[in-house]
Motif scaffolding. Sequence first.
Motif, PDB file in Angstrom:
ATOM      1  N   UNK A 157     -12.000  -2.666  -1.195  1.00 35.76           N
ATOM      2  CA  UNK A 157     -10.744  -2.635  -1.952  1.00 35.76           C
ATOM      3  C   UNK A 157     -10.192  -4.044  -2.144  1.00 35.76           C
ATOM      4  N   UNK A 158      -9.333  -4.169  -3.130  1.00 40.17           N
ATOM      5  CA  UNK A 158      -8.540  -5.372  -3.327  1.00 40.17           C
ATOM      6  C   UNK A 158      -7.125  -5.074  -2.839  1.00 40.17           C
ATOM      7  N   UNK A 159      -6.481  -6.068  -2.242  1.00 40.60           N
ATOM      8  CA  UNK A 159      -5.140  -5.814  -1.709  1.00 40.60           C
ATOM      9  C   UNK A 159      -4.227  -5.230  -2.785  1.00 40.60           C
ATOM     10  N   UNK A 160      -4.366  -5.740  -4.001  1.00 42.90           N
ATOM     11  CA  UNK A 160      -3.514  -5.259  -5.094  1.00 42.90           C
ATOM     12  C   UNK A 160      -3.728  -3.776  -5.378  1.00 42.90           C
ATOM     13  N   UNK A 161      -4.936  -3.284  -5.116  1.00 45.12           N
ATOM     14  CA  UNK A 161      -5.223  -1.896  -5.457  1.00 45.12           C
ATOM     15  C   UNK A 161      -4.823  -0.918  -4.358  1.00 45.12           C
ATOM     16  N   UNK A 162      -4.374  -1.424  -3.215  1.00 44.29           N
ATOM     17  CA  UNK A 162      -3.919  -0.517  -2.158  1.00 44.29           C
ATOM     18  C   UNK A 162      -2.403  -0.408  -2.128  1.00 44.29           C
ATOM     19  N   UNK A 163      -1.754  -1.110  -3.039  1.00 42.24           N
ATOM     20  CA  UNK A 163      -0.299  -1.119  -2.956  1.00 42.24           C
ATOM     21  C   UNK A 163       0.413  -0.834  -4.258  1.00 42.24           C
ATOM     22  N   UNK A 164       0.221   0.336  -4.818  1.00 42.24           N
ATOM     23  CA  UNK A 164       0.962   0.623  -6.054  1.00 42.24           C
ATOM     24  C   UNK A 164       2.454   0.607  -5.783  1.00 42.24           C
ATOM     25  N   UNK A 168       5.734   3.008  -3.053  1.00 44.55           N
ATOM     26  CA  UNK A 168       6.499   2.558  -1.909  1.00 44.55           C
ATOM     27  C   UNK A 168       5.750   1.879  -0.806  1.00 44.55           C
ATOM     28  N   UNK A 169       4.530   1.490  -1.015  1.00 42.71           N
ATOM     29  CA  UNK A 169       3.780   0.836   0.060  1.00 42.71           C
ATOM     30  C   UNK A 169       4.013  -0.665   0.013  1.00 42.71           C
ATOM     31  N   UNK A 170       3.260  -1.335  -0.819  1.00 43.42           N
ATOM     32  CA  UNK A 170       3.471  -2.762  -0.997  1.00 43.42           C
ATOM     33  C   UNK A 170       3.140  -3.096  -2.435  1.00 43.42           C
ATOM     34  N   UNK A 171       3.399  -4.316  -2.795  1.00 39.56           N
ATOM     35  CA  UNK A 171       3.131  -4.739  -4.167  1.00 39.56           C
ATOM     36  C   UNK A 171       2.507  -6.117  -4.114  1.00 39.56           C
ATOM     37  N   UNK A 172       1.220  -6.190  -4.285  1.00 40.75           N
ATOM     38  CA  UNK A 172       0.493  -7.441  -4.155  1.00 40.75           C
ATOM     39  C   UNK A 172      -0.366  -7.688  -5.396  1.00 40.75           C
ATOM     40  N   UNK A 173      -0.750  -8.943  -5.577  1.00 46.51           N
ATOM     41  CA  UNK A 173      -1.600  -9.264  -6.721  1.00 46.51           C
ATOM     42  C   UNK A 173      -2.993  -9.705  -6.290  1.00 46.51           C
ATOM     43  N   UNK A 174      -3.202  -9.900  -5.005  1.00 51.86           N
ATOM     44  CA  UNK A 174      -4.441 -10.540  -4.579  1.00 51.86           C
ATOM     45  C   UNK A 174      -5.605  -9.548  -4.431  1.00 51.86           C
ATOM     46  N   UNK A 175      -6.826 -10.090  -4.657  1.00 56.15           N
ATOM     47  CA  UNK A 175      -7.160 -11.436  -5.095  1.00 56.15           C
ATOM     48  C   UNK A 175      -7.043 -11.552  -6.615  1.00 56.15           C
ATOM     49  N   UNK A 176      -6.618 -12.742  -7.049  1.00 56.50           N
ATOM     50  CA  UNK A 176      -6.368 -12.946  -8.471  1.00 56.50           C
ATOM     51  C   UNK A 176      -6.886 -14.318  -8.897  1.00 56.50           C
ATOM     52  N   UNK A 177      -6.994 -14.488 -10.194  1.00 55.35           N
ATOM     53  CA  UNK A 177      -7.399 -15.774 -10.743  1.00 55.35           C
ATOM     54  C   UNK A 177      -8.810 -15.769 -11.295  1.00 55.35           C
TER      55      UNK A 177
ATOM     56  N   UNK B  13       3.725  -5.964   6.566  1.00 57.84           N
ATOM     57  CA  UNK B  13       3.339  -7.180   7.281  1.00 57.84           C
ATOM     58  C   UNK B  13       2.153  -7.850   6.604  1.00 57.84           C
ATOM     59  N   UNK B  14       1.930  -7.548   5.353  1.00 54.84           N
ATOM     60  CA  UNK B  14       0.810  -8.155   4.658  1.00 54.84           C
ATOM     61  C   UNK B  14       1.203  -9.363   3.840  1.00 54.84           C
ATOM     62  N   UNK B  15       2.349  -9.941   4.128  1.00 57.97           N
ATOM     63  CA  UNK B  15       2.850 -11.022   3.289  1.00 57.97           C
ATOM     64  C   UNK B  15       2.876 -12.349   4.018  1.00 57.97           C
ATOM     65  N   UNK B  16       2.308 -12.401   5.181  1.00 57.56           N
ATOM     66  CA  UNK B  16       2.475 -13.564   6.028  1.00 57.56           C
ATOM     67  C   UNK B  16       2.074 -14.868   5.390  1.00 57.56           C
ATOM     68  N   UNK B  17       0.960 -14.898   4.727  1.00 55.74           N
ATOM     69  CA  UNK B  17       0.490 -16.150   4.148  1.00 55.74           C
ATOM     70  C   UNK B  17       1.366 -16.568   2.975  1.00 55.74           C
ATOM     71  N   UNK B  18       1.654 -15.610   2.104  1.00 57.19           N
ATOM     72  CA  UNK B  18       2.492 -15.909   0.939  1.00 57.19           C
ATOM     73  C   UNK B  18       3.838 -16.439   1.394  1.00 57.19           C
ATOM     74  N   UNK B  19       4.385 -15.799   2.404  1.00 57.44           N
ATOM     75  CA  UNK B  19       5.683 -16.196   2.935  1.00 57.44           C
ATOM     76  C   UNK B  19       5.626 -17.626   3.462  1.00 57.44           C
ATOM     77  N   UNK B  20       4.582 -17.941   4.199  1.00 54.66           N
ATOM     78  CA  UNK B  20       4.442 -19.277   4.767  1.00 54.66           C
ATOM     79  C   UNK B  20       4.440 -20.340   3.660  1.00 54.66           C
TER      80      UNK B  20
END
Lengths: 304, 65
Positions: A157-164, A168-177, B13-20
């Motif tokens: 998985x990509x972090x972005x795809x586990x957090x819609x 209400x879980x999380x909202x991430x873009x990684x990995x990107x670029x 708790x998955x934001x540690x690096x971005x936060x840093x």
Amino acid sequence: MTYRWLHDMDQALAAHGIPYVEEPNWRTTGRPASDFQFNPQGVLCHHTASPAGTSDRTDINVIQAGNSSAPGPISQLYIGRSGTLYLIAAGRANHGGKGIRPGWDSSCQDMNELLLGIEGGNNGVGEHWSDAQTTIYGQVVNALCEWYGWEIGAQVFLHATTGPPNQGCNSKIDPAGPWQRQPELTHQTWDLGIWRQFCIEQGAGPGPGPTPPPPGDDDMPTPCGFIQCNAGTTGHHVDGSGYSCPVNGTTFRVNPGGTIQWVHAGELDDQVAILNAAGARTDTWNGAVGSPDSFGRLVGDKPA
Amino acid sequence: MPDELLDESESDDGVGLYLFWRFVAWRARRGLPDVDLEDLARVREIVAELNELLEGARVTRVQRA
């Protein structure tokens, strides 16, 4: 309570001939087994968000240190901009937070329990991922999945795809670029399907297979191209011994079949001319690449 | 700054690096001196600064509630 220490990650990598650097105490590093569970069933891929040009050591320091929002370690593995793989922690790491694995979960789960985290050094907002870095990234995912019995097509998985965000879980873009299979990207997230397919294709990388004889001048194989490495970059010979590039611009010829050969100083132009005349490809990857192992094990003389 | 940090860290708790790295950039914008982040001890000092701000931000948020 299940807490599985992945003490055998080095064996998984070695089985595929993937070079790595062991951080001190990686086998005993992880979030406390007394407080948490760790029973990984797949891989979660990330980028560090560090500024372009950040050194491997700095990224590793930040991953190990963590902070009160995410106590370290922040991943089990790290792949630097240099293309070097580092073993950080065999235990649980704070990389994934809460999330939903597509096809697996219907509500937010503890991704840090369920997935092994790999951080790649990249700012995620336009920095180009080098081919050397993403190639070893894919090789590592492939090797881990084979070793632990995970299916790349379903358990990577990509972090972005586990957090819609709307769940209400999380909202991430990684990995990107931008990376070798999606060079058109800027700050957008990688495509999960393209990434999984790429990882599947990295299963045929350099490994501990039969050692081809070093070709002589008269039977030089048609190369795929040339790579140049910075001073201090390290790699491995097919005999298993290590070597270090003595100067910036140390050049290797990349042979078909996953080996490389050192090009003695002053010989590059001659070789390129001969190969051009023979109609061979002589692409050159200029500048520093990661470990030359990403292109193949060394045959013949070590650079001096 | 603390609220800005909390907004990025409130959910998991998955934001540690971005936060840093946001914190490092924030320090730079304030004109605080660069530190050698290749030195783990210096990284830990920066993390301690960050943690202090985060703790203050949490207290502020509780008080507001």
